[in-house]
Design an enzyme around this catalytic site. Structure first.
Site, PDB file in Angstrom:
ATOM      1  N   LYS A 116     160.659 178.552  77.123  1.00 37.16           N
ATOM      2  CA  LYS A 116     160.861 179.913  76.638  1.00 37.16           C
ATOM      3  C   LYS A 116     162.258 180.147  76.069  1.00 37.16           C
ATOM      4  O   LYS A 116     162.418 180.851  75.069  1.00 37.16           O
ATOM      5  CB  LYS A 116     160.578 180.904  77.767  1.00 37.16           C
ATOM      6  CG  LYS A 116     159.108 181.037  78.120  1.00 37.16           C
ATOM      7  CD  LYS A 116     158.908 182.093  79.180  1.00 37.16           C
ATOM      8  CE  LYS A 116     157.429 182.406  79.394  1.00 37.16           C
ATOM      9  NZ  LYS A 116     156.658 181.286  79.880  1.00 37.16           N
ATOM     10  N   GLU A 200     165.471 188.570  81.039  1.00 37.14           N
ATOM     11  CA  GLU A 200     165.201 189.468  79.928  1.00 37.14           C
ATOM     12  C   GLU A 200     165.381 190.920  80.357  1.00 37.14           C
ATOM     13  O   GLU A 200     165.134 191.277  81.526  1.00 37.14           O
ATOM     14  CB  GLU A 200     163.764 189.300  79.421  1.00 37.14           C
ATOM     15  CG  GLU A 200     163.528 188.083  78.583  1.00 37.14           C
ATOM     16  CD  GLU A 200     162.101 188.011  78.058  1.00 37.14           C
ATOM     17  OE1 GLU A 200     161.278 188.866  78.446  1.00 37.14           O
ATOM     18  OE2 GLU A 200     161.802 187.098  77.278  1.00 37.14           O
ATOM     19  N   HIS A 235     151.727 190.640  86.375  1.00 33.83           N
ATOM     20  CA  HIS A 235     151.870 189.792  85.191  1.00 33.83           C
ATOM     21  C   HIS A 235     150.629 188.964  84.886  1.00 33.83           C
ATOM     22  O   HIS A 235     150.660 188.131  83.982  1.00 33.83           O
ATOM     23  CB  HIS A 235     153.099 188.878  85.307  1.00 33.83           C
ATOM     24  CG  HIS A 235     154.350 189.598  85.683  1.00 33.83           C
ATOM     25  ND1 HIS A 235     154.920 190.568  84.872  1.00 33.83           N
ATOM     26  CD2 HIS A 235     155.141 189.526  86.786  1.00 33.83           C
ATOM     27  CE1 HIS A 235     155.999 191.043  85.470  1.00 33.83           C
ATOM     28  NE2 HIS A 235     156.157 190.431  86.616  1.00 33.83           N
ATOM     29  N   ARG A 297     148.009 176.742  72.203  1.00 29.65           N
ATOM     30  CA  ARG A 297     146.660 176.358  72.615  1.00 29.65           C
ATOM     31  C   ARG A 297     145.725 177.532  72.355  1.00 29.65           C
ATOM     32  O   ARG A 297     146.161 178.599  71.924  1.00 29.65           O
ATOM     33  CB  ARG A 297     146.640 176.024  74.116  1.00 29.65           C
ATOM     34  CG  ARG A 297     147.232 177.150  74.976  1.00 29.65           C
ATOM     35  CD  ARG A 297     147.079 176.904  76.451  1.00 29.65           C
ATOM     36  NE  ARG A 297     147.874 177.801  77.258  1.00 29.65           N
ATOM     37  CZ  ARG A 297     147.596 179.061  77.541  1.00 29.65           C
ATOM     38  NH1 ARG A 297     146.505 179.621  77.035  1.00 29.65           N
ATOM     39  NH2 ARG A 297     148.382 179.793  78.311  1.00 29.65           N
TER      40      ARG A 297
END
Length: 636
Positions: A116, A200, A235, A297
């Site tokens: 990430k 973040e 999440h 994917r």
């Protein structure tokens, strides 16, 4: 077109790939572990190869075994599905080096987008807007704490190699950061073999918007519009839909243009998803949407894109892997109607959504109907839900001319859903669909947490459900399914009517529900729901919820005998990763006692009431079975 494909996966995605291959005349090879020897994907493939023991690391994560199976069976290509090795660049390269075709993006594209932090840096350089945060190499606790303080709370910790919510923690205040960081790193290491994290800014009213992209080997890249995956629990996506509610054309153009730019930046080939986080405090706006990550994917939620575009994305994957151009150019793709997908999981909502395992003695799913109802299932009635893999039972997808029509169609399907004795989240999903916020399109990733028990708590059985259960117990029904009675005993000795002198006979059924005694006068209410299992133990399904009743014999029930005794039992097989309390400690209700890892997710077991920890039988690193006494709490 390819002639034969090995599917390096299991469950519903393996079946999904097999379905398209059969339609195209492509021969399929399945792989399976010990516990999947009789699984549906094994039965449906043209050929199947055993690749190892039940744990994924000994079977579905053994790349060398999978490649050997492809060579053994003469398969030309390998389709990785999603999860397992689908985003493993080394495995993709090994497939190519073995002379096989990899049905996915180039290994260097997977590497570029796999971490990430590196992906965010690359996207920023390409001109794609990214979320503010910390992507540094310094992973010390002190540096991460300092950066989190600078970003401001709440802050989001994310595993750099993460996905599916694993290794992700929202931290509300500075005092909670160190514990959340340690937990995120443990989970990341367990799931991905990499404990590094990034930080973040936490968007206060976040919407999760993702764009399906596709590239071919001829330099063409298109998008197939957006999906909204904002309805999440910790999440983890719960319900997905396409297109995103409230998305105007200007904002759609901004986000899809950014997605295509991101795909082109890594010379992308095949199916991929660019995920964005949107600040929806003022509705969806093109200047308030930031890149989060790319999934290299096919996604779990790809069916909603298929339903609104009329395209088979697996067929597109096979075409691209065969060296063909994309079936359509951008101008040939249009949005038709609205689609919604709900993920039916084997999990115990009452126990904090812990996975539920065991044999599916009863499993009822909606009946598919072309262009309206689609069911992508992983298992069938009689199959076993094991602790080794993701506990998904099925994906239920509906398509309507409008969002309102799609929601209405989806809501009706839950009357046909039921599983036993394995627990599911079916009732929870039905309540999510009925939530006023979801119905109006006012959705953000915090909606489920904000609703709390209103969505997660099982409602009390209706008078109709009680009547149905009472009649079943009164008649000593053996089994009544959604299609009607299968066997019902009619002996007068099984009736509960009783004998009356000088008065009418009033049949009363006395039952136990969750340890509480319930008396029901037969004929008092219309029936509701359907009977899954009968006899002295009855299970009634209503709107996806399973209500279990037992005949009240007057004896003290097991539930009553054990209720409130403070025994902390292992809710499922797993590994103890940490112990937060010590024997003899005084705890408050909700205080953590230990953390159990199961199915690569961490579950914290907490004190059920205020008291003293009189017994502790848990050690970090120990493997435990379901039902084992881990600790015991005594009331003050």
């Amino acid at each position: 077109m390819l002639k034969s494909v090995l599917i390096a996966n299991r469950g519903e995605i393996a079946r999904r790939v097999i379905r398209t291959c059969k339609r195209l005349g492509v021969r399929t090879v399945a792989v399976y572990s010990d516990s999947d020897a009789k699984a549906l994907h094994v039965r449906e493939a043209d050929e199947a190869v055993h690749i190892g023991a039940s744990p994924a690391k000994e079977s579905y994560l053994r790349g060398e075994n999978i490649i050997a199976a492809a060579k053994q069976t003469g398969a030309e290509a390998i389709h990785p599905g999603y999860g397992f090795l689908s985003e493993n660049a080394d495995f993709a390269q090994a497939v190519i080096d073995a002379g096989l075709i990899w049905i996915g993006p180039r290994p260097d594209s997977i590497r570029a987008m796999g971490l990430k932090d590196a992906a965010k840096k690359l996207m920023a350089e390409a001109g794609v807007p990214t979320t503010p945060g910390y992507l540094g190499e310094d992973q010390s606790e002190e540096r991460l704490q300092k950066e989190a303080d600078a970003i401001g709370y709440p802050v989001l910790i994310k595993a750099v190699a993460g996905g599916g919510g694993k290794g992700m923690r929202k931290v509300e205040k500075k005092a909670d950061f160190k514990a959340a960081l340690a937990s995120a790193k443990r989970e990341a290491a367990s799931s991905f073999g990499d404990d590094r994290v990034l930080l973040e800014m936490y968007v206060q009213r976040p919407r999760h918007i993702e764009v399906q992209v596709f590239g071919d080997t001829h330099g063409n890249v298109v998008h197939l519009f957006e999906r909204d995956c904002s309805l999440q629990r910790r999440h983890q996506k719960v319900i997905e839909e396409a297109p995103a509610p409230g998305m105007d054309e200007a904002t759609r153009k901004a986000v899809t243009d950014a997605a295509v730019l991101a795909a082109k930046a890594v010379n992308y080939v095949g199916a991929g998803t660019i995920e964005f986080i949107a600040d929806a405090s003022e509705g969806l706006r093109g200047d308030r949407i930031w890149f989060m990550e790319m999934n290299t994917r096919l996604q779990v939620e790809h069916p909603v894109t298929e339903e609104i575009t009329g395209q088979d994305l697996v067929e597109w994957q096979l075409c691209v892997a065969s060296g063909e151009k994309l079936p359509l150019k951008q101008e040939g793709l249009k949005i038709n109607g609205h689609a919604i997908e709900a993920r039916l999981y084997a999990e115990n909502v009452d126990a904090g959504f812990l996975p539920s395992t065991g044999r599916l003695e009863v499993l009822s799913l909606p009946q598919p109907f072309p262009n309206i109802v689609r069911v992508d299932s992983a298992v069938a009635e009689g199959d076993e839900v094991t602790p080794y893999y993701d506990p998904m039972i099925a994906k239920i997808i509906v398509h309507g001319r409008t969002r309102k029509e799609a929601i209405a169609a989806m809501s009706e399907e839950w009357d046909a859903v039921g599983a036993w004795p394995v627990k599911t989240n079916a009732g929870f999903l039905a309540r999510c669909l009925a939530d006023p916020g979801f119905a109006s399109g006012d959705v953000n990733t915090g909606l489920i947490a904000a609703r709390g028990e209103a969505l997660s708590r099982q409602p009390s059985p209706s008078s109709g459900v009680l009547e149905n259960a009472a009649k079943a117990i009164n008649s000593n029904a053996i089994f009544v399914g959604s299609g009607g009675d299968r066997t019902v005993a009619s002996s007068p000795w099984s009736q509960l009517a009783g004998f009356r002198l000088n008065s009418e006979s009033v049949p009363i059924a006395r039952m136990l529900f969750k340890g509480e005694r319930v008396s029901v006068t037969l004929g008092a209410a219309p029936q509701a729901g359907w009977l899954a299992h009968g006899g002295s133990e009855v299970v009634i399904f209503d709107r996806g919820e399973a209500y279990e009743f037992t005949l009240d014999t007057g004896e003290r029930s097991a539930d009553e005998a054990t209720a409130g005794d403070g025994a902390i039992l292992s809710p499922m097989p797993g590994k103890i990763v940490s112990v937060a309390a010590k024997a003899g400690a005084k705890l408050k209700k909700g205080d953590p006692i230990l953390v159990l890892e199961a199915m690569k997710m961490e579950h914290t077991l907490t004190a059920p009431f205020d008291g003293k920890l009189s017994e502790l039988n848990a050690k970090a690193g120990a493997q435990v079975s379901e039902g084992v006494l881990l600790a015991k709490l005594e009331k003050d």
